[in-house]
Design an enzyme around this catalytic site. Structure first.
Site, PDB file in Angstrom:
ATOM      1  N   LYS A  78       0.819  -1.221   0.000  1.00  0.00           N
ATOM      2  CA  LYS A  78       0.000   0.000   0.000  1.00  0.00           C
ATOM      3  C   LYS A  78       0.849   1.266   0.000  1.00  0.00           C
ATOM      4  O   LYS A  78       0.335   2.344  -0.289  1.00  0.00           O
ATOM      5  CB  LYS A  78      -0.978   0.007   1.181  1.00  0.00           C
ATOM      6  CG  LYS A  78      -0.364   0.060   2.556  1.00  0.00           C
ATOM      7  CD  LYS A  78      -1.440  -0.026   3.634  1.00  0.00           C
ATOM      8  CE  LYS A  78      -0.863  -0.056   5.031  1.00  0.00           C
ATOM      9  NZ  LYS A  78      -0.197   1.177   5.435  1.00  0.00           N
ATOM     10  N   ASP A  79       2.156   1.137   0.304  1.00  0.00           N
ATOM     11  CA  ASP A  79       3.046   2.305   0.278  1.00  0.00           C
ATOM     12  C   ASP A  79       3.603   2.599  -1.110  1.00  0.00           C
ATOM     13  O   ASP A  79       4.190   3.655  -1.331  1.00  0.00           O
ATOM     14  CB  ASP A  79       4.236   2.096   1.236  1.00  0.00           C
ATOM     15  CG  ASP A  79       3.833   2.076   2.699  1.00  0.00           C
ATOM     16  OD1 ASP A  79       2.767   2.629   3.026  1.00  0.00           O
ATOM     17  OD2 ASP A  79       4.583   1.496   3.512  1.00  0.00           O
ATOM     18  N   SER A 122      -4.488   8.292   8.792  1.00  0.00           N
ATOM     19  CA  SER A 122      -4.991   8.034   7.443  1.00  0.00           C
ATOM     20  C   SER A 122      -6.306   8.769   7.153  1.00  0.00           C
ATOM     21  O   SER A 122      -7.316   8.498   7.809  1.00  0.00           O
ATOM     22  CB  SER A 122      -5.224   6.523   7.281  1.00  0.00           C
ATOM     23  OG  SER A 122      -6.118   6.248   6.230  1.00  0.00           O
ATOM     24  N   ARG A 125      -9.124   6.262   6.592  1.00  0.00           N
ATOM     25  CA  ARG A 125      -9.727   5.715   7.809  1.00  0.00           C
ATOM     26  C   ARG A 125     -10.607   6.751   8.499  1.00  0.00           C
ATOM     27  O   ARG A 125     -11.716   6.441   8.935  1.00  0.00           O
ATOM     28  CB  ARG A 125      -8.636   5.223   8.765  1.00  0.00           C
ATOM     29  CG  ARG A 125      -7.959   3.942   8.298  1.00  0.00           C
ATOM     30  CD  ARG A 125      -6.828   3.523   9.217  1.00  0.00           C
ATOM     31  NE  ARG A 125      -6.223   2.266   8.778  1.00  0.00           N
ATOM     32  CZ  ARG A 125      -4.941   1.979   8.875  1.00  0.00           C
ATOM     33  NH1 ARG A 125      -4.091   2.857   9.411  1.00  0.00           N
ATOM     34  NH2 ARG A 125      -4.468   0.816   8.451  1.00  0.00           N
ATOM     35  N   ARG A 142       1.319   9.847  14.141  1.00  0.00           N
ATOM     36  CA  ARG A 142       2.384   9.179  13.407  1.00  0.00           C
ATOM     37  C   ARG A 142       3.086   8.244  14.372  1.00  0.00           C
ATOM     38  O   ARG A 142       2.808   8.213  15.550  1.00  0.00           O
ATOM     39  CB  ARG A 142       3.399  10.207  12.884  1.00  0.00           C
ATOM     40  CG  ARG A 142       3.005  10.992  11.653  1.00  0.00           C
ATOM     41  CD  ARG A 142       3.044  10.204  10.363  1.00  0.00           C
ATOM     42  NE  ARG A 142       4.249   9.399  10.170  1.00  0.00           N
ATOM     43  CZ  ARG A 142       5.381   9.851   9.681  1.00  0.00           C
ATOM     44  NH1 ARG A 142       5.525  11.106   9.342  1.00  0.00           N
ATOM     45  NH2 ARG A 142       6.407   9.019   9.519  1.00  0.00           N
ATOM     46  N   THR A 147       4.379   2.819  19.366  1.00  0.00           N
ATOM     47  CA  THR A 147       4.140   4.214  19.775  1.00  0.00           C
ATOM     48  C   THR A 147       2.651   4.516  19.777  1.00  0.00           C
ATOM     49  O   THR A 147       2.121   5.126  20.712  1.00  0.00           O
ATOM     50  CB  THR A 147       4.868   5.175  18.816  1.00  0.00           C
ATOM     51  OG1 THR A 147       6.266   4.887  18.843  1.00  0.00           O
ATOM     52  CG2 THR A 147       4.643   6.619  19.227  1.00  0.00           C
TER      53      THR A 147
END
Length: 299
Positions: A78-79, A122, A125, A142, A147
């Site tokens: 997807k990147d 996103s 989303r 991010r 994290t």
């Protein structure tokens, strides 16, 4: 001589790259060593959509490929930019993991209190989540999976939405409160799949890596990414697409959602696996005719 596999240095990237390396060694007997590479997407604090979305994690790895520092690279599919680079060949798309999005937190989306804070970086989303629960606060975040999940554990957020495949690869799928069915939230085109790339000018390596390829997965993600390309959208656009292969036919569904979640264009189409690219393009044309382009401009 060991093959050099270029990977981002994040735990997610090295985990999925190691899985590919181990599989290649098991199938071919070739030894593989991982070469860690830092990309702009790893060091910048900006949101991905501000960095240019697709390709921000990819271009550095491709530069190292072209310069001969590594033999092949593994990316989250997807990147990848949808535009082809003639110097680079996607030699394999292995069997796809779970393509769905997942909510990590204490409770399902429907059970969160009004005003609860849900984190995701996103736009796709956020737009679809707002269509499900417009009364929640969606916080752009991010960072790696640890994290992001840590913000829930620390009480900063009530939940975060991540790719189910990534959580499973990290062994964190036990923390999933809800898996979103594709009728609730369509994933990013290619989500859950990996791309194994090498130089086009190394046909021996293209052939060696092809043992990792899964034909059904390749057809499905080709259709999904054809939608994205025809809509001329990057991975930061609010576009979801998913193709299921029943063994004979590809069943493709795609959506473009306004970032406020109030309006969406969603369409489905079916066709033979061999015509995956055409199926995606034709579905995108039908979506544009219903106003998908104006919704993309609304974010």
């Amino acid at each position: 001589m060991k093959l050099r596999l270029g990977t981002r240095k994040s735990l997610m990237a090295t985990t999925q790259s190691q899985q590919v390396a181990d599989r290649l060694t098991a199938l071919t007997g070739r030894a593989v060593e991982l070469v860690g590479i830092t990309t702009l997407g790893d060091v910048s604090k900006a949101q991905l959509s501000q960095l240019g979305g697709t390709g921000v994690f990819v271009s550095e790895l491709r530069t190292h490929l072209i310069e001969g520092d590594i033999d092949f690279a593994v990316h989250s599919l997807k990147d990848l930019p949808t535009a082809a680079d003639p110097q680079i060949t996607i030699a394999a798309i292995p069997l796809r993991d779970d393509p769905r999005d997942a909510l990590v937190g204490a409770v399902k989306l429907a059970d969160l209190a009004p005003g609860a804070r849900v984190g995701t970086g996103s736009p796709r989303r956020i737009a679809q989540l707002r269509a499900l629960r417009a009364d929640l606060e969606y916080v752009p975040i991010r960072g790696n999976a640890d994290t992001r999940i840590g913000k829930v554990t620390a009480g900063e957020l009530d939940g975060v939405v991540l790719a189910a495949a990534g959580l499973a690869r990290l062994g964190r799928d036990g923390e999933i409160a809800q898996l979103f069915d594709t009728d609730e939230m369509l994933p990013a085109p290619g989500q859950g799949a990996l791309a194994v790339e090498c130089l086009t000018g190394r046909p021996d390596l293209v052939e060696l890596l092809s043992v990792l390829d899964d034909a059904r997965t390749r057809a499905a993600v080709t259709a999904e990414r054809a939608v994205l390309a025809a809509l001329e959208a990057g991975c930061s656009a609010p576009v979801g697409a998913y193709a299921a292969d029943d063994g004979h036919t590809l069943n493709l569904t795609a959506t473009v959602v306004a970032i406020d979640g109030a309006r969406a264009v969603r369409k489905s189409a079916s066709g033979p696996r061999m015509a995956a690219m055409d199926l995606g393009r034709e579905l995108a044309v039908a979506m544009i005719a219903q106003g998908a382009g104006t919704l993309m401009g609304a974010h």
